[in-house]
Motif scaffolding. Structure first.
Motif, PDB file in Angstrom:
ATOM      1  N   LYS A   1      17.275  -3.553 -19.806  1.00 62.07           N
ATOM      2  CA  LYS A   1      18.949  -3.693 -20.512  1.00 62.07           C
ATOM      3  C   LYS A   1      19.712  -2.948 -19.443  1.00 62.07           C
ATOM      4  CE  LYS A   1      20.739  -1.596 -23.883  1.00 62.07           C
ATOM      5  NZ  LYS A   1      20.795  -1.007 -25.476  1.00 62.07           N
TER       6      LYS A   1
ATOM      7  N   GLY B   1       8.739  13.014 -32.183  1.00 62.15           N
ATOM      8  CA  GLY B   1       8.841  11.524 -31.877  1.00 62.15           C
ATOM      9  C   GLY B   1      10.210  11.023 -31.590  1.00 62.15           C
ATOM     10  N   LEU B   2      10.431  10.147 -30.849  1.00 59.84           N
ATOM     11  CA  LEU B   2      11.664   9.427 -30.236  1.00 59.84           C
ATOM     12  C   LEU B   2      11.634   7.936 -30.540  1.00 59.84           C
ATOM     13  CD1 LEU B   2      12.758  11.605 -26.997  1.00 59.84           C
ATOM     14  CD2 LEU B   2      13.501  12.034 -29.320  1.00 59.84           C
ATOM     15  N   GLY B   3      12.792   7.393 -30.517  1.00 62.62           N
ATOM     16  CA  GLY B   3      12.997   5.821 -30.333  1.00 62.62           C
ATOM     17  C   GLY B   3      12.638   5.440 -28.770  1.00 62.62           C
TER      18      GLY B   3
ATOM     19  N   THR C   1      14.947   3.855 -26.875  1.00 66.90           N
ATOM     20  CA  THR C   1      16.102   4.130 -25.926  1.00 66.90           C
ATOM     21  C   THR C   1      16.006   5.652 -25.590  1.00 66.90           C
ATOM     22  OG1 THR C   1      17.415   2.546 -27.371  1.00 66.90           O
ATOM     23  CG2 THR C   1      18.521   4.214 -25.773  1.00 66.90           C
ATOM     24  N   ASP C   2      15.646   6.747 -26.642  1.00 64.94           N
ATOM     25  CA  ASP C   2      15.695   7.814 -26.290  1.00 64.94           C
ATOM     26  C   ASP C   2      14.673   8.183 -25.154  1.00 64.94           C
ATOM     27  OD1 ASP C   2      17.798   9.050 -27.481  1.00 64.94           O
ATOM     28  OD2 ASP C   2      16.786   9.206 -29.521  1.00 64.94           O
TER      29      ASP C   2
ATOM     30  N   TYR D   1      14.757  16.027 -40.995  1.00 66.05           N
ATOM     31  CA  TYR D   1      15.250  16.975 -39.868  1.00 66.05           C
ATOM     32  C   TYR D   1      15.271  18.286 -39.922  1.00 66.05           C
ATOM     33  CZ  TYR D   1      17.516  17.045 -35.384  1.00 66.05           C
ATOM     34  OH  TYR D   1      17.572  17.324 -34.263  1.00 66.05           O
TER      35      TYR D   1
ATOM     36  N   GLY E   1       9.102  13.592 -43.290  1.00 66.25           N
ATOM     37  CA  GLY E   1      10.275  13.342 -42.662  1.00 66.25           C
ATOM     38  C   GLY E   1      10.755  14.339 -41.699  1.00 66.25           C
TER      39      GLY E   1
ATOM     40  N   LYS F   1      11.502  16.943 -38.337  1.00 70.78           N
ATOM     41  CA  LYS F   1      11.673  16.704 -36.962  1.00 70.78           C
ATOM     42  C   LYS F   1      10.432  17.199 -36.322  1.00 70.78           C
ATOM     43  CE  LYS F   1      14.294  15.729 -33.515  1.00 70.78           C
ATOM     44  NZ  LYS F   1      14.682  14.324 -33.548  1.00 70.78           N
TER      45      LYS F   1
ATOM     46  N   ASP G   1      14.880  10.132 -40.045  1.00 71.47           N
ATOM     47  CA  ASP G   1      15.578  10.753 -38.785  1.00 71.47           C
ATOM     48  C   ASP G   1      15.524   9.785 -37.569  1.00 71.47           C
ATOM     49  OD1 ASP G   1      16.546  12.698 -36.936  1.00 71.47           O
ATOM     50  OD2 ASP G   1      14.493  13.233 -36.369  1.00 71.47           O
ATOM     51  N   ILE G   2      14.206   9.414 -37.440  1.00 72.90           N
ATOM     52  CA  ILE G   2      14.369   8.592 -35.922  1.00 72.90           C
ATOM     53  C   ILE G   2      15.186   7.286 -36.098  1.00 72.90           C
ATOM     54  CG2 ILE G   2      12.741   7.587 -34.319  1.00 72.90           C
ATOM     55  CD1 ILE G   2      10.696   9.584 -34.991  1.00 72.90           C
TER      56      ILE G   2
ATOM     57  N   SER H   1      18.577   7.978 -35.718  1.00 78.00           N
ATOM     58  CA  SER H   1      19.093   8.180 -34.577  1.00 78.00           C
ATOM     59  C   SER H   1      19.040   6.783 -33.560  1.00 78.00           C
ATOM     60  CB  SER H   1      18.289   9.126 -33.875  1.00 78.00           C
ATOM     61  OG  SER H   1      18.234   9.227 -32.563  1.00 78.00           O
ATOM     62  N   ASN H   2      18.044   5.801 -33.870  1.00 76.48           N
ATOM     63  CA  ASN H   2      18.026   4.689 -33.346  1.00 76.48           C
ATOM     64  C   ASN H   2      19.288   3.837 -33.315  1.00 76.48           C
ATOM     65  OD1 ASN H   2      15.480   5.229 -31.956  1.00 76.48           O
ATOM     66  ND2 ASN H   2      14.366   4.223 -33.483  1.00 76.48           N
TER      67      ASN H   2
ATOM     68  N   LYS I   1      21.856   3.881 -30.989  1.00 78.27           N
ATOM     69  CA  LYS I   1      21.437   3.432 -29.596  1.00 78.27           C
ATOM     70  C   LYS I   1      21.864   2.032 -29.510  1.00 78.27           C
ATOM     71  CE  LYS I   1      19.457   7.641 -29.080  1.00 78.27           C
ATOM     72  NZ  LYS I   1      20.079   8.457 -29.833  1.00 78.27           N
ATOM     73  N   ASN I   2      21.991   1.449 -30.676  1.00 80.98           N
ATOM     74  CA  ASN I   2      21.998  -0.195 -30.549  1.00 80.98           C
ATOM     75  C   ASN I   2      23.298  -0.902 -31.287  1.00 80.98           C
ATOM     76  OD1 ASN I   2      19.306  -1.017 -29.558  1.00 80.98           O
ATOM     77  ND2 ASN I   2      18.781   0.631 -30.982  1.00 80.98           N
TER      78      ASN I   2
ATOM     79  N   LYS J   1      29.164  10.470 -33.031  1.00 81.43           N
ATOM     80  CA  LYS J   1      28.510   9.307 -33.205  1.00 81.43           C
ATOM     81  C   LYS J   1      29.493   7.875 -33.706  1.00 81.43           C
ATOM     82  CE  LYS J   1      23.875  10.483 -34.652  1.00 81.43           C
ATOM     83  NZ  LYS J   1      23.701  12.096 -34.698  1.00 81.43           N
TER      84      LYS J   1
END
Lengths: 423, 194
Positions: A46, A143-145, A147-148, A198, A227, A229, B105-106, B109-110, B113-114, B160
């Motif tokens: 993308k 962890g991250l998504g 895109t991150d 978080y 949950g 961070k 959280d994740i 945040s995602n 991004k979309n 955001k």
């Protein structure tokens, strides 16, 4: 500052940070696996269309890749994903790609400690929610998504909001029949599956000092289910010895200051802890094992990043030695290195003699991918981390989460069993 | 990424807490190599029976909600696995806004991004919204949800909000400052952390 704040301050080049500060941190290590890797590749595609240069990663030596969710390839599509991943690592010059069928490989979180890929004080991010596991080594791990992760792979940096810290203090050792898994289930039951949202969950106290590195990994692993961070334990000599024995060099510890601040402190007495199960369909839905419902189990599953480290297999073997399982039981060591040690020390023979089937390292049925998923109405006791509807297979199957000791004892009786109550 | 300003549709009340990402998109669909087309797998186990027929008792299958773009759910929406496919599936299906008392959280945040707007409201307001049968307007610029009888304000981080209004994800935003960043990097004293 506490340890998380100190690591984030160092990574962002600041003298001091406080909760809610937004910081831009240098990242030390990144991980993707056979689900998040292809996800990141999609994001790269993308970005490329938007004219962004994705030809080079910021630093391929700081990236590693695991094949764990769908290996051995569960079907044509998973096979295709593994090929996609192999092409990706080849194109970008990533050398640390742990491949199924080529020596050491296993679940990504397990590799992070078995291969000493992350060191104390480092900022480590991964394309998987259980990346929190590795905080047990005294690092900031989350962890991250996709895109991150893509952003970090290209830039080596990412922003964070400095989290508040909840401190869980364990006074005194856990009794022999109680494992770290029981302790973290108890905590999640107390604070709920969003009680750590978080926030940092830090573990300390004499009970944690006494704990092995692997047990601490179990604690941090399931901070995700609350949950959080990140989960973290202050590193000590045990962590240094653990990492040095796995080839790590140049370890420098970051520890919290003596006047570190925490949002809240929870205290637990080790001697009062009991074996715990989390009933369907949430990790917060806990019960003391001796008070758990008397259900007929169909299966016991000893696997995953949460419950198939060497120590977990050792605990299960202690119970299964000289006994026979009454229900289908699977053991899937979390990495080849653990598998090998289990073989060398006779654990695999104990399992086979008890009637257990041993599978290859994989996330397998923990995420309901393959390798022993559950049918409609089947009930499983499992050393894994989630028991949402359908997590391990059919949406009308049920999973009880437990320690390896309880999963093994229950395999022997066919009912949810406290290890103390075995004949 | 699509920008988001304002939409007006009826709400789909999803009366469930802890909707985890495996319910949003089950694991077996994570293997797809393409990024688009996840919408058909949204809430797969709730929408389809074992023979892949639509289940009539699941709310999204009620023709009344076919054109709804706003989902109202319970606590801790998007918990579980970090899979970004969950956000892709919601958007691909046609959902643009998810309203819940809290988000994982994740997942939260995602969303940014979309181009998906997650709105956090208190339990009482959510309960009221769950009962709302008419069309509802979600206006991001003014941070308002307008129902037939009420005008509800919601909070969102200003950065955001900007991301969604402009349709610029973090990377696109960062690139707006590319020159300044390179200039800063030249003189940066930030130590590299081993």
């Amino acid at each position: 500052m506490n340890i998380t704040e100190k690591i984030l301050a160092r990574a962002s080049g600041r003298q001091r940070v406080v909760p809610d500060d937004i910081i831009f941190a240098n990242v030390d290590k990144v991980m993707v696996h056979d689900v998040s890797g292809p996800g990141v590749i999609k994001v790269f595609d993308k970005l490329k269309k938007q004219g962004i240069n994705v030809d080079k990663l910021w630093d391929p030596t700081k990236v590693w890749v695991a094949e764990d969710h769908f290996v051995p390839s569960a079907d044509k599509l998973s096979a295709q994903n593994v090929v996609l991943l192999s092409n990706f690592t080849k194109n970008y010059g990533i050398e640390k790609h742990f491949k199924y069928g080529m020596g050491q490989y296993g679940i990504c979180h397990t590799l992070s400690h078995e291969e000493a890929l992350v060191l104390p004080g480092e900022v480590y991010v991964g394309g998987d929610s259980h990346t929190n596991t590795t905080g047990a080594l005294g690092s900031f791990a989350c962890g991250l998504g996709h895109t991150d992760v893509a952003y970090v792979l290209l830039n080596g940096k990412i922003w964070f909001k400095v989290p508040e810290t909840l401190y869980f203090k364990l006074n005194g050792k856990l009794p022999e029949h109680v494992m770290a898994k029981d302790f973290i289930l108890k905590i999640i039951g107390d604070i709920s599956t969003e009680g750590g949202a978080y926030k940092t969950m830090q573990f300390g106290g004499s009970g944690i000092n006494e704990m092995s590195v692997e047990s601490r990994l179990t604690l941090c692993n399931m901070t995700t289910e609350a949950g959080a961070k990140n989960g973290i334990v202050e590193p000590d000599q045990k962590v240094i010895d653990y990492l040095v024995s796995r080839g790590a060099k140049n370890i420098s510890l970051v520890n919290g200051d003596s006047d570190a601040e925490y949002e809240k402190i929870y205290e637990y007495e080790g001697s009062e802890m009991e074996p715990i199960v989390a009933k369907p369909f949430s990790p917060e839905n806990i019960s003391i094992v001796r008070e758990a419902p008397s259900v007929e189990l169909d299966k016991s599953y000893i696997g995953s990043c949460t419950g198939a480290k060497y120590e977990d297999l050792e605990a299960a073997a202690k119970i299964l030695k000289g006994r026979k399982v009454k229900i289908r039981t699977e053991v899937l060591p979390a990495s080849i290195s653990i598998y090998k040690r289990a073989m060398e020390n006779g654990l695999l023979k104990i399992f086979l003699d008890a009637g257990v089937t041993i599978g290859p390292p994989t996330c397998g049925a923990c995420c309901g991918a393959h390798m022993g998923v559950l049918a409609k109405d089947e009930i499983c006791i499992s050393t894994t981390n989630r028991n949402f509807p359908g997590r391990m297979g059919h949406v009308e199957s049920q999973t009880y989460l437990s320690s390896p000791l309880v999963a093994a004892a229950s395999a022997v009786t066919g009912k949810i069993t406290d290890p103390r109550d075995l004949n | 990424m699509q920008s988001f300003r304002k939409i007006k549709t009826i709400l789909t009340p999803l009366d469930k807490v802890n909707v985890d990402t495996d319910q949003i998109v089950p694991k077996q669909f994570l293997k797809l190599v393409q990024k688009s087309g996840f919408g058909k797998f949204l809430f797969y186990n709730w929408r389809y029976d074992d023979h892949e027929h639509l289940k009539s008792d699941f709310i999204l299958n009620d023709p009344k909600y076919k054109y709804s773009k706003i989902l109202v759910a319970g606590d801790n929406f998007g918990c579980g696995s970090s899979r970004e496919h969950a956000v892709w599936a919601l958007l691909d299906y046609g959902i643009s806004v998810v309203i819940a008392p809290s988000f994982a959280d994740i997942f939260y945040s995602n969303c940014f991004k979309n181009g998906l707007l997650p709105i956090t409201l208190d339990d009482e307001t959510i309960e009221k919204l769950q009962r709302e049968i008419g069309e509802v307007e979600v206006d991001l610029e003014n941070q308002k949800i307008r129902t037939s009888s009420e005008n509800i304000s919601f909070d969102i981080d200003s950065h955001k909000k900007k991301i969604l209004l402009e349709g610029l994800d973090d990377i696109a935003q960062t690139l707006l400052y590319e020159k300044k960043i390179s200039e800063f990097e030249k003189h940066s004293k930030i130590p590299s952390v081993l």
